[in-house]
Design a protein around this motif. Structure first.
Motif, PDB file in Angstrom:
ATOM      1  N   PHE A 177      29.318  56.903 -14.195  1.00  0.00           N
ATOM      2  CA  PHE A 177      30.112  57.451 -15.302  1.00  0.00           C
ATOM      3  C   PHE A 177      30.192  56.465 -16.459  1.00  0.00           C
ATOM      4  CE2 PHE A 177      34.265  58.230 -17.400  1.00  0.00           C
ATOM      5  CZ  PHE A 177      34.005  59.515 -17.867  1.00  0.00           C
ATOM      6  N   VAL A 178      30.426  55.198 -16.149  1.00  0.00           N
ATOM      7  CA  VAL A 178      30.516  54.178 -17.202  1.00  0.00           C
ATOM      8  C   VAL A 178      29.208  54.075 -17.973  1.00  0.00           C
ATOM      9  CG1 VAL A 178      30.758  51.702 -17.629  1.00  0.00           C
ATOM     10  CG2 VAL A 178      32.327  52.851 -16.052  1.00  0.00           C
ATOM     11  N   VAL A 179      28.091  54.014 -17.230  1.00  0.00           N
ATOM     12  CA  VAL A 179      26.783  53.904 -17.874  1.00  0.00           C
ATOM     13  C   VAL A 179      26.452  55.173 -18.643  1.00  0.00           C
ATOM     14  CG1 VAL A 179      24.315  53.714 -17.430  1.00  0.00           C
ATOM     15  CG2 VAL A 179      25.896  52.206 -16.257  1.00  0.00           C
ATOM     16  N   TRP A 180      26.791  56.325 -18.084  1.00  0.00           N
ATOM     17  CA  TRP A 180      26.503  57.582 -18.774  1.00  0.00           C
ATOM     18  C   TRP A 180      27.223  57.666 -20.112  1.00  0.00           C
ATOM     19  CZ3 TRP A 180      29.976  61.704 -19.798  1.00  0.00           C
ATOM     20  CH2 TRP A 180      29.371  62.799 -20.419  1.00  0.00           C
ATOM     21  N   LEU A 181      28.454  57.157 -20.183  1.00  0.00           N
ATOM     22  CA  LEU A 181      29.177  57.163 -21.454  1.00  0.00           C
ATOM     23  C   LEU A 181      28.420  56.365 -22.511  1.00  0.00           C
ATOM     24  CD1 LEU A 181      32.927  56.745 -20.390  1.00  0.00           C
ATOM     25  CD2 LEU A 181      31.785  58.814 -21.220  1.00  0.00           C
ATOM     26  N   GLY A 182      27.878  55.217 -22.118  1.00  0.00           N
ATOM     27  CA  GLY A 182      27.094  54.422 -23.058  1.00  0.00           C
ATOM     28  C   GLY A 182      25.817  55.120 -23.465  1.00  0.00           C
ATOM     29  N   ALA A 215      25.169  46.919 -30.491  1.00  0.00           N
ATOM     30  CA  ALA A 215      26.535  47.235 -30.905  1.00  0.00           C
ATOM     31  C   ALA A 215      26.846  46.620 -32.268  1.00  0.00           C
ATOM     32  CB  ALA A 215      27.532  46.727 -29.860  1.00  0.00           C
ATOM     33  N   PHE A 216      26.390  45.389 -32.476  1.00  0.00           N
ATOM     34  CA  PHE A 216      26.608  44.721 -33.758  1.00  0.00           C
ATOM     35  C   PHE A 216      25.926  45.472 -34.898  1.00  0.00           C
ATOM     36  CE2 PHE A 216      24.756  41.762 -36.885  1.00  0.00           C
ATOM     37  CZ  PHE A 216      25.931  41.312 -37.491  1.00  0.00           C
ATOM     38  N   LYS A 217      24.673  45.905 -34.669  1.00  0.00           N
ATOM     39  CA  LYS A 217      23.957  46.636 -35.707  1.00  0.00           C
ATOM     40  C   LYS A 217      24.645  47.957 -36.023  1.00  0.00           C
ATOM     41  CE  LYS A 217      19.519  46.892 -35.669  1.00  0.00           C
ATOM     42  NZ  LYS A 217      18.116  47.129 -35.212  1.00  0.00           N
ATOM     43  N   ALA A 218      25.135  48.635 -34.988  1.00  0.00           N
ATOM     44  CA  ALA A 218      25.842  49.895 -35.219  1.00  0.00           C
ATOM     45  C   ALA A 218      27.141  49.658 -35.980  1.00  0.00           C
ATOM     46  CB  ALA A 218      26.132  50.584 -33.886  1.00  0.00           C
ATOM     47  N   ALA A 219      27.869  48.598 -35.608  1.00  0.00           N
ATOM     48  CA  ALA A 219      29.120  48.287 -36.294  1.00  0.00           C
ATOM     49  C   ALA A 219      28.857  47.931 -37.760  1.00  0.00           C
ATOM     50  CB  ALA A 219      29.833  47.136 -35.583  1.00  0.00           C
ATOM     51  N   LYS A 220      27.768  47.209 -38.008  1.00  0.00           N
ATOM     52  CA  LYS A 220      27.428  46.863 -39.392  1.00  0.00           C
ATOM     53  C   LYS A 220      27.118  48.117 -40.199  1.00  0.00           C
ATOM     54  CE  LYS A 220      23.560  44.654 -40.184  1.00  0.00           C
ATOM     55  NZ  LYS A 220      22.530  43.564 -40.266  1.00  0.00           N
ATOM     56  N   SER A 221      26.460  49.074 -39.567  1.00  0.00           N
ATOM     57  CA  SER A 221      26.157  50.335 -40.234  1.00  0.00           C
ATOM     58  C   SER A 221      27.438  51.088 -40.569  1.00  0.00           C
ATOM     59  CB  SER A 221      25.256  51.196 -39.351  1.00  0.00           C
ATOM     60  OG  SER A 221      25.001  52.449 -39.935  1.00  0.00           O
ATOM     61  N   VAL A 222      28.415  51.025 -39.656  1.00  0.00           N
ATOM     62  CA  VAL A 222      29.704  51.680 -39.901  1.00  0.00           C
ATOM     63  C   VAL A 222      30.413  51.039 -41.079  1.00  0.00           C
ATOM     64  CG1 VAL A 222      31.997  52.098 -38.947  1.00  0.00           C
ATOM     65  CG2 VAL A 222      29.984  52.441 -37.521  1.00  0.00           C
ATOM     66  N   VAL A 223      30.438  49.704 -41.107  1.00  0.00           N
ATOM     67  CA  VAL A 223      31.124  48.986 -42.189  1.00  0.00           C
ATOM     68  C   VAL A 223      30.469  49.276 -43.534  1.00  0.00           C
ATOM     69  CG1 VAL A 223      31.648  46.697 -43.116  1.00  0.00           C
ATOM     70  CG2 VAL A 223      31.970  47.172 -40.671  1.00  0.00           C
ATOM     71  N   ARG A 224      29.149  49.304 -43.544  1.00  0.00           N
ATOM     72  CA  ARG A 224      28.428  49.571 -44.792  1.00  0.00           C
ATOM     73  C   ARG A 224      28.440  51.040 -45.178  1.00  0.00           C
ATOM     74  NH1 ARG A 224      22.882  45.916 -44.193  1.00  0.00           N
ATOM     75  NH2 ARG A 224      23.884  43.859 -44.353  1.00  0.00           N
ATOM     76  N   ALA A 279      28.925  51.782 -31.093  1.00  0.00           N
ATOM     77  CA  ALA A 279      29.148  50.338 -31.158  1.00  0.00           C
ATOM     78  C   ALA A 279      30.151  49.896 -30.102  1.00  0.00           C
ATOM     79  CB  ALA A 279      29.639  49.943 -32.551  1.00  0.00           C
ATOM     80  N   GLY A 280      31.241  50.649 -29.949  1.00  0.00           N
ATOM     81  CA  GLY A 280      32.244  50.298 -28.961  1.00  0.00           C
ATOM     82  C   GLY A 280      31.726  50.390 -27.535  1.00  0.00           C
ATOM     83  N   ALA A 281      30.989  51.475 -27.232  1.00  0.00           N
ATOM     84  CA  ALA A 281      30.485  51.679 -25.871  1.00  0.00           C
ATOM     85  C   ALA A 281      29.483  50.601 -25.487  1.00  0.00           C
ATOM     86  CB  ALA A 281      29.845  53.068 -25.762  1.00  0.00           C
ATOM     87  N   PHE A 282      28.517  50.322 -26.369  1.00  0.00           N
ATOM     88  CA  PHE A 282      27.518  49.308 -26.054  1.00  0.00           C
ATOM     89  C   PHE A 282      28.124  47.905 -26.072  1.00  0.00           C
ATOM     90  CE2 PHE A 282      22.902  50.754 -26.131  1.00  0.00           C
ATOM     91  CZ  PHE A 282      23.223  51.958 -25.553  1.00  0.00           C
TER      92      PHE A 282
END
Length: 211
Positions: free
Chosen positions: A6-11, A86-95, A191-194
């Motif tokens: 379940f944990v892995v599937w969420l990611g 996760a960092f790349k996704a978070a950067k995309s969110v911020v930008r 970003a949060g999940a990964f």
């Protein structure tokens, strides 16, 4: 086993929902050629997911059988990769980077559409790394090779459903605009999940080094 699955599937689900090559292939085909070819692209993507999940699980099982201590190294490598994603996704969110999906009216046959989806998945190095990290997490949770292999159909079925929905939805311009508005939130979840999965892998690696 169920908790680890379940944990892995969420990611994995968060990755499937977020923008990327798979989504672009499905959406552009749906916009250009319609729903049926897009669904065959989806089928190719799902088969590719199963191939990589099966291959990485078998490969890591063979590696761990010969070199059991390599699991510690794999935890650090896999964790670092997931944290980087996760960092790349978070950067995309911020930008607040815009999501652009354009129509690709190539007149694809069913077979050609299937090949497009399969090749997009199999030639994407990020897919290999992600499934390797997934297998590492599951092996690290104490699962047997047979149990890790059993997650492959789950991930592939999840992809079939997610991208199948996208194939249906992106056949209308309104859905494209709606996804563009929701993409930032989806990237934040990704970003949060990964980030959590990557952090867990590295933490488990550190604990094993101290043991």
């Amino acid at each position: 086993m169920i908790e680890a699955f379940f944990v892995v599937w969420l990611g994995v689900l968060a990755a499937q929902l977020s923008p990327g090559p798979n989504l672009a292939a499905v959406a552009s085909t749906a916009l250009g050629d319609g729903r049926r070819p897009a669904l065959f692209v989806v089928l190719g993507v799902a088969i590719g997911m199963f191939v990589w999940s099966f291959s990485t699980a078998l490969g890591l099982a063979a590696l761990l059988e010969q070199f059991p201590l390599s699991l510690v190294l794999l935890r650090f490598v896999g964790g670092a990769y997931l944290l980087w994603m996760a960092f790349k996704a978070a950067k995309s969110v911020v930008r607040n980077a815009p999501v652009a999906v354009s129509a690709d009216a190539a007149g694809l046959t069913d077979a050609a559409a299937f090949r497009r989806g399969l090749f997009v998945l199999l030639t994407n190095p990020k897919a290999v790394m992600m499934w390797a990290a997934v297998s590492t997490f599951l092996f690290g949770a104490g699962l047997t090779p047979a149990q890790v292999l059993a997650f492959g159909p789950i991930g592939a079925t999840s992809g079939l459903m997610v991208y199948g929905f996208y194939a249906w939805a992106f056949s209308t311009p309104a859905a494209t605009r709606g996804y563009a508005r929701a993409a930032r939130g989806i990237e934040a979840v990704f970003a949060g999940a990964f980030g959590l999965l990557g952090g867990r892998l590295i933490w488990d690696g550190l604990k094993e080094l101290k043991a």
